[in-house]
Design an enzyme around this catalytic site. Sequence first.
Site, PDB file in Angstrom:
ATOM      1  N   ASN A 123     -82.961  43.586  19.232  1.00 28.84           N
ATOM      2  CA  ASN A 123     -84.015  42.865  19.942  1.00 28.84           C
ATOM      3  C   ASN A 123     -85.329  42.890  19.162  1.00 28.84           C
ATOM      4  OD1 ASN A 123     -82.296  42.267  22.055  1.00 28.84           O
ATOM      5  ND2 ASN A 123     -82.883  44.053  23.258  1.00 28.84           N
TER       6      ASN A 123
ATOM      7  N   GLU B  42     -93.317  20.792  10.356  1.00 28.44           N
ATOM      8  CA  GLU B  42     -93.287  20.790   8.896  1.00 28.44           C
ATOM      9  C   GLU B  42     -92.053  21.512   8.373  1.00 28.44           C
ATOM     10  OE1 GLU B  42     -97.048  21.589   6.800  1.00 28.44           O
ATOM     11  OE2 GLU B  42     -97.942  21.835   8.779  1.00 28.44           O
TER      12      GLU B  42
END
Length: 266
Positions: free
Chosen positions: A13, A39
């Site tokens: 995690n 982008e």
Amino acid sequence: GGGGDVGGFDSMNRIAARLLTHLTSSMRFPGELNVDLNEITTNLVPFPRLHYLMPALAPLDLGGDGARGGGGGGVDSRQRPRAAVVRQLFMDAFSRSHQLIRADPRTGSYLACALLLRGDLSVSDVNNAMAKIQPTINNVHWNDDGFKVGLCGAPPLGSPHGLLCLANNSCIATTFDSMHDRFMRLYSRRAMLHHYTQVRASQGFQGSTKLYKAVCLAQRAANSHRRTRPPSRLASPRLISTSSCFATVHRAVHGRRQRGDIRRSQ
């Protein structure tokens, strides 16, 4: 596992959280070279089907104390020259040990790559590190300068510097092969199939297999055009044929569609 177990879910995690915070850092903090998510997709996906990105983190912090994983993290990085820290970050990000999926980027070719850095780093140090690392990696020669760099001034939590590398590398086909082999072992015996046929037709699995083969074919076609000459010689038009490279990969990606269009036109 929990608590301080570095092999448990806490560590996984933590790595996933570090990846996501790196990815969105330019939208939350100022920096010399901020990168928008649009982008990334624009610069890293040369063809529609070749859109699978391999993430790598440096330093790869498993313990949450900012001192693990080597690279540019921990107390040592604060005492080292900044240029040396950036070089180590780049070396780690392009190594097999820091990839977040089971694949070796050295066996494939880079179609494009995004490098998202965080911390007190300068553009000149990044450019120098890129100049040193670029001759050591395999790029397709029709996109030898396919690097997108983002630089955020805010450091990651627990480390003074950090680097997230998102690479469009043809070696991911080996990961797809492994997944397909494991799937076919179950599908050949129709094991677990009833869980899916309750909500969809079994023919969908056959279509997925065809798509998998098309994607892997396109990845291997791109890998066949890996750079074999020094970057300084790539500027000569006599040494490369960019249009032929694009045509070969495009045929691998859209071959079936093109043949169908030709038959209809006739």
